[in-house]
Motif scaffolding. Structure first.
Motif, PDB file in Angstrom:
ATOM      1  N   THR A   1      11.026  -8.547  -0.214  1.00  0.00           N
ATOM      2  CA  THR A   1       9.948  -8.963   0.697  1.00  0.00           C
ATOM      3  C   THR A   1       8.838  -9.662  -0.079  1.00  0.00           C
ATOM      4  O   THR A   1       8.340 -10.718   0.332  1.00  0.00           O
ATOM      5  CB  THR A   1       9.367  -7.731   1.425  1.00  0.00           C
ATOM      6  N   GLN A   2       8.493  -9.077  -1.245  1.00  0.00           N
ATOM      7  CA  GLN A   2       7.457  -9.687  -2.080  1.00  0.00           C
ATOM      8  C   GLN A   2       7.906 -11.067  -2.588  1.00  0.00           C
ATOM      9  O   GLN A   2       7.095 -11.995  -2.647  1.00  0.00           O
ATOM     10  CB  GLN A   2       7.131  -8.763  -3.271  1.00  0.00           C
TER      11      GLN A   2
ATOM     12  N   ALA B   1       7.524 -16.813  -2.393  1.00  0.00           N
ATOM     13  CA  ALA B   1       8.150 -18.124  -2.192  1.00  0.00           C
ATOM     14  C   ALA B   1       7.350 -18.941  -1.189  1.00  0.00           C
ATOM     15  O   ALA B   1       7.152 -20.146  -1.360  1.00  0.00           O
ATOM     16  CB  ALA B   1       9.596 -17.944  -1.724  1.00  0.00           C
ATOM     17  N   ASN B   2       6.859 -18.281  -0.163  1.00  0.00           N
ATOM     18  CA  ASN B   2       6.030 -18.949   0.846  1.00  0.00           C
ATOM     19  C   ASN B   2       4.729 -19.442   0.232  1.00  0.00           C
ATOM     20  O   ASN B   2       4.301 -20.579   0.451  1.00  0.00           O
ATOM     21  CB  ASN B   2       5.754 -17.959   1.986  1.00  0.00           C
ATOM     22  N   ILE B   3       4.109 -18.614  -0.580  1.00  0.00           N
ATOM     23  CA  ILE B   3       2.835 -18.982  -1.218  1.00  0.00           C
ATOM     24  C   ILE B   3       3.036 -20.116  -2.229  1.00  0.00           C
ATOM     25  O   ILE B   3       2.278 -21.079  -2.273  1.00  0.00           O
ATOM     26  CB  ILE B   3       2.200 -17.756  -1.920  1.00  0.00           C
ATOM     27  N   LEU B   4       4.098 -20.001  -3.042  1.00  0.00           N
ATOM     28  CA  LEU B   4       4.344 -20.978  -4.113  1.00  0.00           C
ATOM     29  C   LEU B   4       5.037 -22.251  -3.610  1.00  0.00           C
ATOM     30  O   LEU B   4       5.251 -23.183  -4.388  1.00  0.00           O
ATOM     31  CB  LEU B   4       5.192 -20.336  -5.215  1.00  0.00           C
TER      32      LEU B   4
ATOM     33  N   THR C   1       0.379  -7.423   0.855  1.00  0.00           N
ATOM     34  CA  THR C   1      -0.253  -8.536   1.576  1.00  0.00           C
ATOM     35  C   THR C   1      -0.135  -9.822   0.752  1.00  0.00           C
ATOM     36  O   THR C   1       0.155  -9.794  -0.451  1.00  0.00           O
ATOM     37  CB  THR C   1      -1.749  -8.265   1.824  1.00  0.00           C
ATOM     38  N   LYS C   2      -0.378 -10.957   1.399  1.00  0.00           N
ATOM     39  CA  LYS C   2      -0.344 -12.249   0.715  1.00  0.00           C
ATOM     40  C   LYS C   2      -1.394 -12.318  -0.390  1.00  0.00           C
ATOM     41  O   LYS C   2      -1.147 -12.879  -1.463  1.00  0.00           O
ATOM     42  CB  LYS C   2      -0.592 -13.389   1.702  1.00  0.00           C
ATOM     43  N   ASP C   3      -2.550 -11.724  -0.144  1.00  0.00           N
ATOM     44  CA  ASP C   3      -3.611 -11.712  -1.152  1.00  0.00           C
ATOM     45  C   ASP C   3      -3.181 -10.935  -2.403  1.00  0.00           C
ATOM     46  O   ASP C   3      -3.474 -11.356  -3.529  1.00  0.00           O
ATOM     47  CB  ASP C   3      -4.899 -11.105  -0.579  1.00  0.00           C
ATOM     48  N   ASP C   4      -2.456  -9.807  -2.185  1.00  0.00           N
ATOM     49  CA  ASP C   4      -1.939  -9.043  -3.330  1.00  0.00           C
ATOM     50  C   ASP C   4      -0.978  -9.906  -4.150  1.00  0.00           C
ATOM     51  O   ASP C   4      -1.020  -9.924  -5.383  1.00  0.00           O
ATOM     52  CB  ASP C   4      -1.212  -7.781  -2.847  1.00  0.00           C
ATOM     53  N   ILE C   5      -0.091 -10.613  -3.428  1.00  0.00           N
ATOM     54  CA  ILE C   5       0.891 -11.472  -4.116  1.00  0.00           C
ATOM     55  C   ILE C   5       0.175 -12.589  -4.871  1.00  0.00           C
ATOM     56  O   ILE C   5       0.523 -12.906  -6.016  1.00  0.00           O
ATOM     57  CB  ILE C   5       1.900 -12.055  -3.102  1.00  0.00           C
ATOM     58  N   ARG C   6      -0.852 -13.174  -4.231  1.00  0.00           N
ATOM     59  CA  ARG C   6      -1.614 -14.244  -4.897  1.00  0.00           C
ATOM     60  C   ARG C   6      -2.242 -13.726  -6.193  1.00  0.00           C
ATOM     61  O   ARG C   6      -2.255 -14.422  -7.211  1.00  0.00           O
ATOM     62  CB  ARG C   6      -2.703 -14.769  -3.964  1.00  0.00           C
ATOM     63  N   ALA C   7      -2.742 -12.522  -6.166  1.00  0.00           N
ATOM     64  CA  ALA C   7      -3.337 -11.925  -7.369  1.00  0.00           C
ATOM     65  C   ALA C   7      -2.275 -11.751  -8.461  1.00  0.00           C
ATOM     66  O   ALA C   7      -2.542 -12.019  -9.648  1.00  0.00           O
ATOM     67  CB  ALA C   7      -3.964 -10.579  -7.017  1.00  0.00           C
TER      68      ALA C   7
END
Length: 149
Positions: A5-6, A11-14, A36-42
């Motif tokens: 999931t992460q 992949a969506n963010i990048l 969350t997306k913010d966690d992944i961005r971090a």
């Protein structure tokens, strides 16, 4: 540990495919806690999740062959494709014949080796395809007494 999931969110963010997302195996626990997306961005910012470089087709061999062809290699009988007329168009062949003939006639006229009427006659003959080369035209001139050398 499943982090699919992460990886999908990353992949969506990048803006790439899931297979190009690399997750640091030593920080799997941190990644697992990111929901969350913010966690992944971090995590992306920290370098724990990275976008792998896109795979491509190497053009090294192609470049090497092109360089050799520039040197005149790899152009033998067995490497040629297309008929003679396809490799050298008729028009180009004609230009390579007629331009030297016209240039030579003009030089001879300017040097007064031939008269204006002879120049005109030979020019028309060249245009009609009577001569295949400069030497052929010179031979004709000698045979017909136009040029005395």
């Amino acid at each position: 540990m499943d982090v699919s999931t992460q990886r999908r969110i990353a992949a969506n963010i990048l803006d790439c495919g899931i297979d190009r997302v690399w997750v640091d195996p030593e920080n799997l626990e941190k990644v697992k806690l990111a929901i969350t997306k913010d966690d992944i961005r971090a995590l992306v910012k920290d370098g724990i999740i990275v976008k792998k470089q896109e795979k491509g087709i190497s053009s090294a061999r192609k470049k090497k062959i092109q360089e050799q062809k520039r040197k005149g290699k790899r152009k033998g009988q067995g490497s040629r494709k297309g008929a003679k007329g396809a490799r050298t168009p008729k028009k180009e062949k004609w230009m390579n014949t007629i331009r030297p003939l016209r240039r030579m006639l003009k030089e001879m006229r300017e040097d007064e080796k031939i008269e204006r009427t002879q120049y005109r006659k030979l020019y028309r003959m060249a245009k009609g395809g009577a001569f295949r080369s400069r030497n052929h035209m010179k031979l004709y001139m000698k045979d017909h007494g136009i040029l005395s050398e």
